[in-house]
Design an enzyme around this catalytic site. Structure first.
Site, PDB file in Angstrom:
ATOM      1  CG  ASP A 103      -1.998   0.932   1.278  1.00 14.99           C
ATOM      2  OD1 ASP A 103      -2.465   1.350   0.218  1.00 14.99           O
ATOM      3  OD2 ASP A 103      -2.395   1.340   2.388  1.00 14.99           O
ATOM      4  CE  LYS A 131      -5.549  -0.551  -1.270  1.00 14.31           C
ATOM      5  NZ  LYS A 131      -6.032   0.031   0.012  1.00 14.31           N
ATOM      6  CG  PHE A 152      -9.832  -0.683   3.181  1.00 12.16           C
ATOM      7  CD1 PHE A 152      -8.557  -0.309   3.593  1.00 12.16           C
ATOM      8  CD2 PHE A 152     -10.477  -1.710   3.857  1.00 12.16           C
ATOM      9  CE1 PHE A 152      -7.940  -0.943   4.663  1.00 12.16           C
ATOM     10  CE2 PHE A 152      -9.863  -2.345   4.934  1.00 12.16           C
ATOM     11  CZ  PHE A 152      -8.593  -1.957   5.337  1.00 12.16           C
ATOM     12  CB  VAL A 153      -9.484  -4.957  -1.108  1.00 13.70           C
ATOM     13  CG1 VAL A 153      -9.854  -4.209  -2.381  1.00 13.70           C
ATOM     14  CG2 VAL A 153      -7.977  -4.909  -0.882  1.00 13.70           C
ATOM     15  CG  ASP A 159      -7.701  -6.937   9.140  1.00  8.43           C
ATOM     16  OD1 ASP A 159      -6.690  -6.670   8.452  1.00  8.43           O
ATOM     17  OD2 ASP A 159      -7.935  -6.391  10.233  1.00  8.43           O
TER      18      ASP A 159
END
Ligand code: IMP
Ligand code: MG
Length: 175
Positions: A103, A131, A152-153, A159
């Site tokens: 990220d 990402k 946001f996955v 989680d």
């Protein structure tokens, strides 16, 4: 966000399995004739690691590292801290660091610094998701499962506030 909210599927379990097989083939080829130490970053990489590991055909040892960067928010709250360290001696090892998602890049950068300080023979990185839009440094992984937009996955080990890791697919939470 209520943990009973159903995420919207963006990558099916079948599509993930196909890609993991493909990544494992590339890794097997790259490390042919060598033994590796796969270092998994807990907790997020646990499912990806288990699937990848079972398709490796090179001698592989496993170790885990725990690094905390997020609390119950979806943005980094502080510099990543190593809260669980490796048990292995890294000298002479070919380390393959595995994480769920790249990220901002802070977690993997921190993990790589830590590993390098123990003088392995080599270090490579493999992430399930990338990402790239969110990167705050120049970190690039050697193997990437899927590049995704800035959303946001959850699922497949990832989680939101401790929930959704068990989903066999990757989903995004409705905004
Ligand atoms: P980085 O340090 O910003 O690269 O963040 C990496 C860590 O943040 C990952 O290992 C995940 O645990 C978490 N993370 C980043 N994006 C997401 C996401 O979309 N869903 C769930 N966890 C995420
Ligand atoms: Mg993580």
């Amino acid at each position: 966000m209520n943990p009973s909210t159903q995420p919207v599927e963006i990558l099916s379990a079948e599509r993930i399995a196909e890609r993991v097989t493909n990544l494992a083939k590339q890794i097997n080829q790259f490390y042919q004739g060598r033994e590796i130490l796969l270092v998994s970053i807990l907790d997020g990489a646990i499912i990806f690691t288990a699937d990848l590991l079972r398709q490796l055909r090179i001698p592989t040892q496993l170790d885990c590292m725990r690094i905390s960067s997020y609390g119950s928010s979806t943005s980094p709250e502080s510099a990543p801290q190593i809260t669980g360290s490796l048990k292995s001696d890294l000298r002479g090892k070919h380390v393959l660091l595995v994480d769920d998602i790249l990220d901002t890049g802070n977690t993997l950068q921190r993990a790589c610094e830590e590993i390098k300080s123990h003088h392995p023979d080599s270090i490579k990185t493999c992430v399930f998701l990338d990402k790239a839009e969110r990167r705050t440094n120049h970190f690039q992984a050697d193997w990437v499962g899927f590049s995704i937009p800035n959303e946001f996955v959850v699922g497949y080990g990832l989680d939101f506030d401790g929930h959704y890791r068990e989903l066999p697919y990757l989903g995004k939470l409705p905004s």
